[in-house]
Design a protein around this motif. Structure first.
Motif, PDB file in Angstrom:
ATOM      1  N   THR A 168       8.863 -54.643 -46.125  1.00 53.59           N
ATOM      2  CA  THR A 168       8.847 -53.374 -46.847  1.00 53.59           C
ATOM      3  C   THR A 168      10.053 -53.307 -47.770  1.00 53.59           C
ATOM      4  N   LEU A 178      13.354 -40.968 -51.742  1.00 52.17           N
ATOM      5  CA  LEU A 178      12.312 -41.137 -50.737  1.00 52.17           C
ATOM      6  C   LEU A 178      11.120 -40.229 -50.981  1.00 52.17           C
ATOM      7  N   LEU A 182       7.343 -41.656 -51.272  1.00 55.39           N
ATOM      8  CA  LEU A 182       6.207 -41.271 -50.418  1.00 55.39           C
ATOM      9  C   LEU A 182       5.066 -40.719 -51.256  1.00 55.39           C
ATOM     10  N   TYR A 218       2.735 -49.044 -44.799  1.00 61.53           N
ATOM     11  CA  TYR A 218       3.984 -48.579 -45.400  1.00 61.53           C
ATOM     12  C   TYR A 218       4.268 -47.130 -45.033  1.00 61.53           C
ATOM     13  N   ARG A 222       7.453 -45.895 -42.913  1.00 58.56           N
ATOM     14  CA  ARG A 222       8.425 -44.950 -43.456  1.00 58.56           C
ATOM     15  C   ARG A 222       8.606 -43.754 -42.522  1.00 58.56           C
ATOM     16  N   SER A 262      18.776 -47.313 -48.386  1.00 58.86           N
ATOM     17  CA  SER A 262      17.593 -46.609 -47.878  1.00 58.86           C
ATOM     18  C   SER A 262      17.982 -45.478 -46.934  1.00 58.86           C
ATOM     19  N   GLN A 266      17.163 -41.575 -47.141  1.00 60.12           N
ATOM     20  CA  GLN A 266      16.511 -40.851 -46.052  1.00 60.12           C
ATOM     21  C   GLN A 266      17.323 -39.625 -45.634  1.00 60.12           C
TER      22      GLN A 266
END
Length: 277
Positions: A168, A178, A182, A218, A222, A262, A266
């Motif tokens: 990923t 993020l 998404l 994915y 996530r 990442s 998040q």
């Protein structure tokens, strides 16, 4: 990044270098690393029998690779009509200025700083070159300027780093977000079902033959990572480095610095939704 075996639709004989669909050829750049997997995939797209081609992501500033791409196009009796960029990371774009010199082709990108020529790119654009049709799909999240390219005649989607052929991708904070990522995944899932896509042509790693299954993976991945980050934060792990060491213990340490990006994305997402302070 995650274990390759977890991804749906990854054929055992996946092609990494050579023809992939009727209208696409992959040439693998010689820049392997934990972040780029086997290397960057440079894509040559052309309608069968046509005299013009489109190159997507010429790759890093590697003279041998750039000349190989130009020579492959020429050997097929074609010229490069234009070069398209999925996003601005140097492993995809570093060679673009030199490739433009070698081929005389304009470079089109969402980010004006990467363009060479008068035209840019945006989601919703349709590019037609010598019978080849390419639909531009906006897929921000990995980076703000990330684009994907749909080849309707092949039922294929070039995803850059939005969807990889193995593992990923990272959310490249602060440019990547993020929430946008998404949204892009959900939009790609709906697009894949509506268009009947059968193939993902990623920016790194092998081709994938189950777009909907991959995107579902994915999304689940996530959601799982986001919950783990929230739990780690509530347990007292406050910095990105602390959270990575706790949550990403199953990931190669060489990619921990990227994982921190990442995690920052998040945490930003969790704060925006009032889930952490």
């Amino acid at each position: 990044m995650t274990d390759a075996s977890a991804l749906p639709g990854r054929p055992a004989d996946a092609v990494l270098d050579g023809p992939t669909t009727e209208r696409s050829v992959c040439l693998l750049a010689p820049n392997p690393s934990p972040m780029t997997l086997e290397g960057t995939n440079t894509w040559i797209l052309a309608e069968p029998g046509s005299a013009e081609a489109v190159v997507v992501d010429p790759g890093p500033a590697d003279e041998t690779h750039l000349r190989r791409v130009a020579d492959t196009v020429a050997a097929a009796g074609r010229r490069v009509a234009m070069t398209l960029l999925t996003h601005g990371h140097a492993d995809h774009t570093g060679g673009a200025p030199r490739f433009a010199q070698l081929t005389g082709s304009p470079v089109r990108a969402l980010d004006p700083r990467l363009r060479l020529g008068d035209e840019g790119l945006a989601g919703g654009d349709v590019i037609r070159v010598a019978g080849l049709e390419i639909e531009v799909v906006g897929t921000p999240g990995h980076t703000a300027d990330s684009l994907s390219f749909h080849i309707p005649a092949d039922g294929a989607l070039l995803t850059g780093d939005t969807v990889l052929g193995r593992g990923t991708t990272i959310i490249a904070h602060p440019d990547g977000r993020l929430g946008e990522y998404l949204d892009s995944l959900r939009r790609l899932r709906e697009f894949s079902e509506r268009e009947g896509l059968g193939t993902v042509l990623p920016g790194h790693g092998p081709v994938l033959r189950d777009p909907v299954g991959v995107i579902d993976y994915y999304l689940v991945h996530r959601a799982k990572r986001l919950a783990e980050v929230e739990t780690a934060y509530e347990a007292g792990h406050r910095t990105a480095a602390e959270i990575v060491a706790h949550v990403y213990a199953d990931v190669d340490r060489s990619v921990w610095p990227a994982a921190e990006l990442s995690v920052l994305a998040q945490l930003e997402y969790l704060r925006e939704h009032g889930l952490v302070v």
